[in-house]
Scaffold this motif. Structure first.
Motif, mmCIF file in Angstrom:
data_model
loop_
_atom_site.group_PDB
_atom_site.id
_atom_site.type_symbol
_atom_site.label_atom_id
_atom_site.label_comp_id
_atom_site.label_asym_id
_atom_site.label_seq_id
_atom_site.Cartn_x
_atom_site.Cartn_y
_atom_site.Cartn_z
ATOM 1 N N ALA A 291 0.833 -1.202 0.000
ATOM 2 C CA ALA A 291 0.000 0.000 0.000
ATOM 3 C C ALA A 291 0.871 1.257 0.000
ATOM 4 C CB ALA A 291 -0.929 -0.006 1.207
ATOM 5 N N LEU A 292 1.927 1.271 0.815
ATOM 6 C CA LEU A 292 2.832 2.422 0.851
ATOM 7 C C LEU A 292 3.505 2.633 -0.503
ATOM 8 C CD1 LEU A 292 4.410 1.836 4.368
ATOM 9 C CD2 LEU A 292 3.190 3.916 3.698
ATOM 10 N N LEU A 293 3.924 1.547 -1.136
ATOM 11 C CA LEU A 293 4.574 1.662 -2.439
ATOM 12 C C LEU A 293 3.623 2.226 -3.480
ATOM 13 C CD1 LEU A 293 6.993 1.107 -4.315
ATOM 14 C CD2 LEU A 293 6.081 -1.197 -4.650
ATOM 15 N N ARG A 294 2.377 1.731 -3.503
ATOM 16 C CA ARG A 294 1.426 2.214 -4.512
ATOM 17 C C ARG A 294 1.059 3.680 -4.299
ATOM 18 N NH1 ARG A 294 3.413 -1.267 -7.444
ATOM 19 N NH2 ARG A 294 2.897 -3.424 -6.935
ATOM 20 N N VAL A 295 0.916 4.081 -3.045
ATOM 21 C CA VAL A 295 0.614 5.494 -2.774
ATOM 22 C C VAL A 295 1.796 6.367 -3.182
ATOM 23 C CG1 VAL A 295 0.250 7.172 -0.925
ATOM 24 C CG2 VAL A 295 -1.107 5.081 -0.993
ATOM 25 N N ALA A 296 3.020 5.922 -2.885
ATOM 26 C CA ALA A 296 4.200 6.686 -3.290
ATOM 27 C C ALA A 296 4.238 6.832 -4.810
ATOM 28 C CB ALA A 296 5.467 5.991 -2.788
ATOM 29 N N GLN A 297 3.946 5.752 -5.539
ATOM 30 C CA GLN A 297 3.972 5.808 -6.999
ATOM 31 C C GLN A 297 2.914 6.759 -7.539
ATOM 32 O OE1 GLN A 297 3.571 1.573 -7.569
ATOM 33 N NE2 GLN A 297 5.730 1.310 -8.083
ATOM 34 N N GLU A 298 1.718 6.718 -6.969
ATOM 35 C CA GLU A 298 0.650 7.603 -7.422
ATOM 36 C C GLU A 298 0.995 9.063 -7.137
ATOM 37 O OE1 GLU A 298 -2.651 8.647 -9.357
ATOM 38 O OE2 GLU A 298 -2.185 6.534 -9.019
ATOM 39 N N ALA A 299 1.500 9.335 -5.950
ATOM 40 C CA ALA A 299 1.861 10.705 -5.591
ATOM 41 C C ALA A 299 3.006 11.216 -6.466
ATOM 42 C CB ALA A 299 2.251 10.768 -4.117
ATOM 43 N N LEU A 300 3.990 10.367 -6.742
ATOM 44 C CA LEU A 300 5.098 10.763 -7.617
ATOM 45 C C LEU A 300 4.607 11.047 -9.032
ATOM 46 C CD1 LEU A 300 7.789 8.255 -6.353
ATOM 47 C CD2 LEU A 300 8.106 10.729 -6.486
ATOM 48 N N HIS A 301 3.705 10.221 -9.514
ATOM 49 C CA HIS A 301 3.155 10.445 -10.855
ATOM 50 C C HIS A 301 2.470 11.804 -10.933
ATOM 51 C CE1 HIS A 301 1.235 9.544 -14.698
ATOM 52 N NE2 HIS A 301 0.089 9.935 -14.160
ATOM 53 N N ASN A 302 1.649 12.116 -9.932
ATOM 54 C CA ASN A 302 0.973 13.412 -9.924
ATOM 55 C C ASN A 302 1.975 14.562 -9.895
ATOM 56 O OD1 ASN A 302 -1.558 12.228 -9.934
ATOM 57 N ND2 ASN A 302 -1.790 12.306 -7.711
#
Length: 381
Positions: A291-302
């Motif tokens: 979950a932490l990895l996916r949130v980090a990826q989404e936030a980085l993409h934005n």
């Protein structure tokens, strides 16, 4: 209801709760086997998941030591009594499995077994696995089967719920595979853009050098040196793409190493500076790390695609009894309330769902012209 039945159902309830805590298939299989052995006071328990080639894709045992398991050798094939359990629709209860005509092919190092209880774990018409128990404690009177009809009934209840837990775990793993594929596709797109830009610059610089080679050799030499540098950068970007597009290594490498590797690639692929720091973070449960990895990826993409930031900082640190992920950019920022009213969530709903799904929480701090900070905190670590 007898006292024995009541205590048995309480034990089943405990076993079901234990199974529901796991999302990894291997963990679910181990929990089913250990729960069945404890529930029915058996010396040995095993569960086999069939493959499509006459063998078992997975075979989990409980009650057998590591040394015994190594001495037994390769995984069994689907023959004899094991195959019968996969084909049967009803439990098989035997006073002495060794006397059954289907008993065959057990290795010399296999533990000695007598009374036996086995049944298939089924989901509708599909047999997901076969569950086996041996050597009831205490043994049956007069050499009879120690496993009773009540044991058979309890194991049947456990098997029904085991099928649900196993199906859910498989769906979870499939969902994770699809998510990983989606993230890899996104990274591939970003890396493709970065390499394409480098190659375009390389082409223009080479054309400039060709035009200058006769009338201004000194400038042509400078341009050719730039060609060399751009070619080296393009080669590095391609190498990074190959490394990053390998299967995700979260299970093997852990969250910190996986984040560090992906952020290093993003730092190379974008003009913005992307950094990562980690402070005193220990390993977390698999669901929380994912979950932490996916949130980090989404936030980085934005941040890299929409904010116009020239710097994005990612941190992972302990905070009290938990761990907090922070993704901060110095971009244009936004009004979270206005975004919500306009129906443009920038992935915030998905990120909040991921945080809530593992007992965590997500906070967003942003304002026009003041950048954005996204934090996700989870317990443990």
């Amino acid at each position: 209801m007898s006292h024995r039945t009541g205590s048995g159902l309480a034990a089943v309830s405990t076993a079901l709760l234990a199974m529901s805590r796991h999302l990894e298939v291997r963990d679910v299989l181990k929990t089913i086997v250990a729960s069945a052995r404890e529930l029915l006071d058996a010396e040995y328990a095993a569960l086999g998941v069939p493959d499509d080639h006459g063998g078992f894709a997975q075979f989990v045992v409980d009650g057998v030591s590591d040394d015994q398991w190594k001495a037994i050798g390769p995984l069994p094939r689907q023959h004899g009594i094991l195959a019968a359990m996969l084909r049967a629709e009803t439990p098989q209860r035997l006073a002495d499995v060794r006397q059954d005509p289907r008993f065959e092919g057990w290795p010399a190092s296999h533990p000695d077994m007598s009374d036996f209880l086995g049944l298939p774990v089924r989901d509708g018409d599909e047999t997901l696995a076969a569950l086996f128990l041996a050597n009831k404690t205490p043994p049956g009177p007069g050499g009879g089967c120690g496993f009773t009809e009540e044991d058979e009934e309890l194991l049947g209840i456990l098997a029904q719920h085991a099928a649900i837990a196993l199906t859910n775990a498989r769906l979870h793993e499939r969902s994770r595979e699809l998510t990983i594929a989606e993230e890899r596709s996104r990274l591939a797109h970003e890396l493709h853009d970065a390499v394409s830009q480098k190659l375009f610059s390389l082409r223009l610089t080479a054309q400039a050098a060709a035009a200058l080679v006769d009338r201004d050799p000194a400038r042509a030499k400078d341009e050719l040196q730039q060609v060399t540098a751009l070619a080296a950068e393009a080669a590095e970007e391609l190498r990074a793409a190959v490394v990053e597009l390998r299967p995700a290594a979260l299970d093997e490498d852990g969250l910190v190493h996986t984040l560090r590797t992906q952020i290093h690639v993003l730092d190379r692929a974008h003009s913005a500076r992307v950094t990562f720091d980690s402070f005193s973070v220990r390993a977390l449960p698999a669901a929380q790390e994912e979950a932490l990895l996916r949130v980090a990826q989404e936030a980085l993409h934005n941040a890299l695609r929409h904010s116009g930031a020239d710097r994005v900082d990612v941190t992972l640190a302990r905070r009290g009894p938990g761990v907090v992920l922070g993704v901060t950019d110095n971009g244009t920022g936004f009004d979270p309330r206005a975004v919500r009213r306009a129906g443009r969530h920038l992935g915030l709903v998905s990120m909040r769902d991921r945080a809530g799904g593992v007992g965590g929480r997500l906070s967003v701090q942003s304002a026009p012209g003041r950048g954005t900070t996204i934090e996700m905190e989870v317990p443990g670590g």
